[in-house]
Design a protein around this motif. Sequence first.
Motif, PDB file in Angstrom:
ATOM      1  N   ASN A  60     -41.933 -32.162  15.078  1.00 61.32           N
ATOM      2  CA  ASN A  60     -41.643 -33.592  15.071  1.00 61.32           C
ATOM      3  C   ASN A  60     -42.049 -34.239  16.388  1.00 61.32           C
ATOM      4  O   ASN A  60     -42.569 -35.344  16.409  1.00 61.32           O
ATOM      5  N   ARG A  99     -42.020 -31.426   3.327  1.00 61.04           N
ATOM      6  CA  ARG A  99     -40.626 -30.985   3.412  1.00 61.04           C
ATOM      7  C   ARG A  99     -39.678 -32.165   3.236  1.00 61.04           C
ATOM      8  O   ARG A  99     -38.722 -32.107   2.462  1.00 61.04           O
ATOM      9  N   GLN A 100     -39.952 -33.274   3.936  1.00 62.56           N
ATOM     10  CA  GLN A 100     -39.088 -34.452   3.829  1.00 62.56           C
ATOM     11  C   GLN A 100     -39.087 -35.017   2.411  1.00 62.56           C
ATOM     12  O   GLN A 100     -38.033 -35.398   1.888  1.00 62.56           O
ATOM     13  N   LEU A 101     -40.251 -35.074   1.800  1.00 62.37           N
ATOM     14  CA  LEU A 101     -40.348 -35.603   0.432  1.00 62.37           C
ATOM     15  C   LEU A 101     -39.599 -34.708  -0.548  1.00 62.37           C
ATOM     16  O   LEU A 101     -38.871 -35.201  -1.417  1.00 62.37           O
ATOM     17  N   ALA A 141     -42.211 -42.483   5.751  1.00 61.74           N
ATOM     18  CA  ALA A 141     -42.662 -41.512   6.752  1.00 61.74           C
ATOM     19  C   ALA A 141     -43.968 -40.854   6.316  1.00 61.74           C
ATOM     20  O   ALA A 141     -44.880 -40.672   7.126  1.00 61.74           O
ATOM     21  N   SER A 172     -32.344 -34.663  -3.225  1.00 63.65           N
ATOM     22  CA  SER A 172     -31.107 -35.420  -2.961  1.00 63.65           C
ATOM     23  C   SER A 172     -30.905 -36.556  -3.957  1.00 63.65           C
ATOM     24  O   SER A 172     -29.774 -36.927  -4.228  1.00 63.65           O
ATOM     25  N   GLN A 176     -32.853 -42.060   1.306  1.00 60.78           N
ATOM     26  CA  GLN A 176     -33.598 -40.892   1.777  1.00 60.78           C
ATOM     27  C   GLN A 176     -34.989 -40.857   1.150  1.00 60.78           C
ATOM     28  O   GLN A 176     -35.979 -40.544   1.817  1.00 60.78           O
ATOM     29  N   GLU A 206     -37.090 -32.651   0.070  1.00 60.41           N
ATOM     30  CA  GLU A 206     -35.645 -32.791   0.304  1.00 60.41           C
ATOM     31  C   GLU A 206     -35.123 -34.104  -0.269  1.00 60.41           C
ATOM     32  O   GLU A 206     -34.031 -34.148  -0.844  1.00 60.41           O
ATOM     33  N   ALA A 207     -35.910 -35.159  -0.142  1.00 55.81           N
ATOM     34  CA  ALA A 207     -35.502 -36.465  -0.660  1.00 55.81           C
ATOM     35  C   ALA A 207     -35.425 -36.448  -2.182  1.00 55.81           C
ATOM     36  O   ALA A 207     -34.494 -37.001  -2.772  1.00 55.81           O
ATOM     37  N   ALA A 217     -38.432 -41.107   3.281  1.00 57.20           N
ATOM     38  CA  ALA A 217     -39.447 -40.055   3.203  1.00 57.20           C
ATOM     39  C   ALA A 217     -40.795 -40.620   2.761  1.00 57.20           C
ATOM     40  O   ALA A 217     -41.848 -40.205   3.264  1.00 57.20           O
ATOM     41  N   VAL A 237     -44.605 -31.467   7.428  1.00 58.67           N
ATOM     42  CA  VAL A 237     -43.395 -32.253   7.674  1.00 58.67           C
ATOM     43  C   VAL A 237     -43.154 -33.233   6.528  1.00 58.67           C
ATOM     44  O   VAL A 237     -42.046 -33.348   6.008  1.00 58.67           O
ATOM     45  N   ALA A 238     -44.209 -33.924   6.116  1.00 58.51           N
ATOM     46  CA  ALA A 238     -44.076 -34.896   5.029  1.00 58.51           C
ATOM     47  C   ALA A 238     -43.659 -34.209   3.730  1.00 58.51           C
ATOM     48  O   ALA A 238     -42.768 -34.703   3.025  1.00 58.51           O
TER      49      ALA A 238
END
Length: 125
Positions: free
Chosen positions: A4, A35-37, A55, A43, A48, A39-40, A52, A32-33
């Motif tokens: 990050n 992983r964030q996507l 980002a 959820s 979130q 996880e979003a 994501a 990174v993108a």
Amino acid sequence: ESVNSLLDSAMAARLMENRLMPPSVRRAANQVAARQLSEAVASAEPKQLKGALVAARRLQATELPEFAAAVRKYQEVKRLPAGWDVGRMVLHREGDRMVARVDVKDPAVLARLQRLLDLTHRKVY
């Protein structure tokens, strides 16, 4: 954390906008993108998901399959109409709002809208 930091530095240096971005930075941004996507999507939280998506756009990672999945999930969670292009809305933000303007040229649609406006207009003095 260090990835990050690296990406934050790259964005501050405007390296992310450069077509000649080093492959290592591109891979890190995509990881990174993704992983964030993911996880979003898991959820199913609108905030979130939107974060994501935004980002991923900033990291220029909108071609990832996770981006498309997050767009679909955001549209589902927010109950947005099927005809709305949420992916395009993410790419064309105005302030903190996701917006995608479309020029309407179909005479039938324009006539219906005009009729709606005419029927709901009332003079106020």
